[in-house]
Design an enzyme around this catalytic site. Structure first.
Site, PDB file in Angstrom:
ATOM      1  N   HIS A  62       0.809  -1.216   0.000  1.00 36.63           N
ATOM      2  CA  HIS A  62       0.000   0.000   0.000  1.00 36.63           C
ATOM      3  C   HIS A  62       0.846   1.270   0.000  1.00 36.63           C
ATOM      4  CE1 HIS A  62      -2.860  -2.736   2.479  1.00 36.63           C
ATOM      5  NE2 HIS A  62      -3.104  -2.872   1.195  1.00 36.63           N
ATOM      6  N   LYS A  72       6.590   6.660   6.943  1.00 34.12           N
ATOM      7  CA  LYS A  72       6.103   5.832   8.051  1.00 34.12           C
ATOM      8  C   LYS A  72       7.269   5.349   8.910  1.00 34.12           C
ATOM      9  CE  LYS A  72       2.291   3.856   5.358  1.00 34.12           C
ATOM     10  NZ  LYS A  72       1.753   2.607   4.784  1.00 34.12           N
ATOM     11  N   TYR A 132       2.178   1.814  13.530  1.00 36.84           N
ATOM     12  CA  TYR A 132       2.925   2.679  12.637  1.00 36.84           C
ATOM     13  C   TYR A 132       2.512   4.129  12.777  1.00 36.84           C
ATOM     14  CZ  TYR A 132      -0.882   1.285   9.375  1.00 36.84           C
ATOM     15  OH  TYR A 132      -2.088   0.976   8.790  1.00 36.84           O
ATOM     16  N   ASP A 170      -6.965  -6.449  -1.302  1.00 40.84           N
ATOM     17  CA  ASP A 170      -5.577  -6.788  -1.607  1.00 40.84           C
ATOM     18  C   ASP A 170      -5.447  -7.926  -2.629  1.00 40.84           C
ATOM     19  OD1 ASP A 170      -4.461  -4.784  -0.089  1.00 40.84           O
ATOM     20  OD2 ASP A 170      -3.997  -6.063   1.622  1.00 40.84           O
TER      21      ASP A 170
END
Length: 188
Positions: A62, A72, A132, A170
């Site tokens: 992603h 991130k 995250y 996904d």
């Protein structure tokens, strides 16, 4: 903290200083001041996320499209995962290459991904809690992804493909060859 550079510039493994004794352990999971001093990167995180997944789950690959691209800093607080960053910056010398690192509650490693990378992880333990930090808010209209199992990327997820558990979304991402990147190598 110890910063480990990877084969792709800007993608970093962060090892915090952990202080342990008979009571347990303590560490700073993030300090903007210390991160900037160690890396030269001045990042302002605005959103923290957490997911819990079972063995065999693969989430990814992603990213968010510009102007909502995200840097991130990711870590695991329970279990272990294989975390993957794929360079999707057009013109980058490492375009299409990836870095994979095992993150676990035991090793307490963190993984920093700058903007311009697709990100995913595979759960290697019975369960994993994954956290995250992001430097941009989630924008559903800016979601992007590429296929987790694209043979051109040659990612060894360390899970039997027949045992992978995916979200419906996904299952249907484009292959890397069919992907038109909106990122350039100058994006930081």
């Amino acid at each position: 903290m110890n910063i480990i550079k990877t084969d792709i510039e800007g993608v970093l493994i962060v090892e915090p200083r952990v202080f342990g004794d008979a009571r347990g352990y303590f560490f700073e999971s993030f300090s903007a001041r210390d991160f900037k001093a160690a890396t030269g990167i001045d990042v302002h995180f605005v959103q923290d996320n957490e997911s819990r997944s079972c063995r065999g789950v693969v989430r990814g690959l992603h990213f968010q499209l510009p102007p909502f691209a995200q840097a991130k800093l990711v870590r695991v607080v329970e279990g272990s995962v294989l975390d993957v960053a794929v360079d999707i910056r057009k013109g980058s010398p490492t375009y299409g290459r990836h870095v994979a690192v095992e993150l676990s509650a035991e090793n307490k490693r963190q993984f920093f991904l700058p903007k311009g990378f697709a990100h995913g992880f595979a759960v290697l333990s019975d369960t994993a809690i994954f956290q995250y930090k992001c430097d941009e808010y989630y924008h559903p209209e800016a979601e992007g992804a590429i296929a987790w199992n694209d043979p051109a990327l040659a990612i060894d997820w360390r899970i039997n493909p027949d045992q992978v558990i995916l979200s419906e979304k996904d299952r249907h991402h484009p292959l890397f060859a069919d992907f038109q990147t909106p990122f350039n190598s100058e994006l930081q």
